[in-house]
Design an enzyme around this catalytic site. Structure first.
Site: not given
Ligand code: NDP
Length: 444
Positions: A124, A164
């Site tokens: 990562k 991510d």
């Molecule tokens: P994105 O950046 O596309 O979206 C993240 C979302 O979560 C946004 O709405 C963001 O809001 C919110 N967010 C981020 N940080 C925080 C925080 N500290 N508190 C509250 N809300 C928060 O990321 P992904 O959708 O890709 O990832 C989401 C989760 O899924 C993560 O845990 C990631 O590790 C996991 N994941 C992702 C994969 C992928 O293929 N993308 C694969 C496996 C797991 P804001 O815009 O305000 O930051």
């Protein structure tokens, strides 16, 4: 091996890494019994070798903002374990990123990747750079500067990063472009690439779709389905977006989603038209989720809160780590929630997991239920190696099969005496056994 003792050693060595220690503790507790059935593991000190990453790269990234000022961020890549394949795992760009968070994510990745059945190790990386509020040009310059350093540590058979939080198609494109220039080679070193240059169909959808396929399998064990269910979703990014879409396709209704400022609750449900609007808001305008109310005023927006107090049948935390605590878990259970399926990594605190398991409701850890993302990344690597691209249907069928297999493995290793499936134990033991066997076979 005594989980408690190993943890004490790690706490002494890495005292300032709470998220990393939290992820390690969960795994150690659930594999302790199985590990101790294999005295040879202890002799080879497999446990410390599995908890501590192979190596950690930490570097400074300098880039120029639009006003001509030089900015400094931290960059990291953690190569955790490559026993079953090249290091593989996403890159996170978010202001909260630090070594502890990336080490927890890197630690979980080999187990998750092992569950997918594909030959991928775990790693990562990321930076405390936040793309939010930056211009395209600034994001491009940052990505290029980041890869100037990262580039020397990765490669198609060494380490293959992906997206991510904060890293989507745009960022992967810029990083891939710089990497290609540096190496003078066109390889599949990043996944999540654009469709025109080696990306896989369905990679953007894979994590969210995969999580809902896993949810379907869990519900099936109770003779139930997604149809007619109200689903509270958190996040509004890549994972949340496609989880909501698949829920809709299967006849369920998402009722909430969120970003780091707050959440929206739509009492009428988020239908396909509203989902399209969320896609435009988040991916087109890169706006805050509160803007949803400008078009759908019947919904409510709650600043600074999580959606877990809203009555729902199913909860899907899809934003970030530790976003659902014990109290919120108790509230979900009291409101009649029957299943919690993690789309994010480690979104539920240990206290929340205990509440779900004590209440004997369906609960899946992200390691199992969000593995669809890295699975399709693995399929992207296969397509790049073959220099072919598969149809969406082909990729979707494979994704479906992988999620069913992961579920079956969780049931196999996690079913308790009373028939309750402990998906945490199931995922950790199944993931661990394969990595452990590969490490044993390869010596030290
Ligand atoms: P994105 O950046 O596309 O979206 C993240 C979302 O979560 C946004 O709405 C963001 O809001 C919110 N967010 C981020 N940080 C925080 C925080 N500290 N508190 C509250 N809300 C928060 O990321 P992904 O959708 O890709 O990832 C989401 C989760 O899924 C993560 O845990 C990631 O590790 C996991 N994941 C992702 C994969 C992928 O293929 N993308 C694969 C496996 C797991 P804001 O815009 O305000 O930051």
């Amino acid at each position: 091996m005594e989980a408690k003792k190993v943890l004490e050693i790690l706490q002494r060595r890495f005292p300032n890494e709470p998220e990393y220690l939290q992820a390690v503790e969960e795994v150690l507790n659930s594999i302790e019994e199985e590990y101790n059935n294999h005295p040879e593991f202890e002799r080879y000190n497999l446990i410390e070798r599995l908890c501590i990453p192979d190596r950690v790269y930490e570097f400074r990234v300098n880039w120029m903002d639009d006003s001509g000022k030089i900015q400094t961020n931290m960059g990291y890549r953690i190569q955790h374990n490559n026993a079953i394949g090249p290091y593989k795992g996403g890159i996170r760009f978010h202001s909260s990123v630090n070594l502890s968070i990336l080490k927890f994510l890197a630690f979980e990745q080999p187990f998750k990747n092992s569950l997918t059945t594909l030959p991928m190790g775990g790693g990562k990386g990321g930076s405390d750079f936040s793309p939010r509020g930056k211009s395209d040009a600034e994001v491009m310059r940052f990505c290029q500067a980041f890869v100037l350093e990262l580039g020397r540590h990765i490669g198609p058979n060494i380490d293959v990063p992906a997206g991510d939080i904060g890293v989507g198609g745009r960022e992967v494109g810029y990083m891939f472009g710089m990497y290609k220039k540096l190496t003078r080679e066109f390889t599949g070193t990043f996944t999540g690439k654009g469709m025109e240059f080696g990306g896989s169909l369905l990679r953007p959808e894979a994590t969210g779709y995969g999580a809902v396929y896993f949810l379907q399998e869990m519900l099936k064990t109770k003779g139930d389905s997604v149809k007619g269910k109200k689903v509270a979703v958190s996040g509004a990014g890549n994972v949340a977006q496609y989880a909501m879409k698949k829920i809709l396709e299967l006849g369920g209704t998402p009722i909430t989603c969120s970003d780091s400022n707050g959440y929206i609750y739509d009492p009428d449900g988020i239908d396909m038209e509203k989902w399209e609007y969320i896609m435009l808001l988040k991916n087109g305008y890169r706006a805050r989720i509160s803007k949803y109310l400008e078009k759908y005023p019947n919904a409510k927006y709650v600043e600074g809160a999580k959606p877990w107090g809203e009555k729902c049948d199913i909860a899907m935390p899809c934003a970030t780590q530790n976003e659902l605590n014990g109290e919120q878990a108790a509230q979900l259970v009291a409101n009649g929630c029957i299943a919690v399926c993690e789309g994010a990594n480690m979104p539920c605190t240990p206290e929340a997991i205990k509440v779900f398991q004590d209440a004997k409701i369906l609960y899946s850890p992200g390691k199992a239920s969000n593995a669809g993302g890295v699975s399709v990344s693995g399929l992207e690597m296969s397509q790049n190696s073959e220099r072919l691209s598969w149809t969406a249907e082909d990729v979707d069928n494979r994704l479906h099969t992988i999620m069913e297999t992961i579920h079956a493995n969780c049931v196999k290793y996690g079913t308790e005496a009373d028939g309750y499936v402990n998906y945490v134990k199931g995922a950790n033991v199944a993931g661990f056994m394969k990595v452990a066997s590969a490490m044993m076979a390869q010596g030290i």
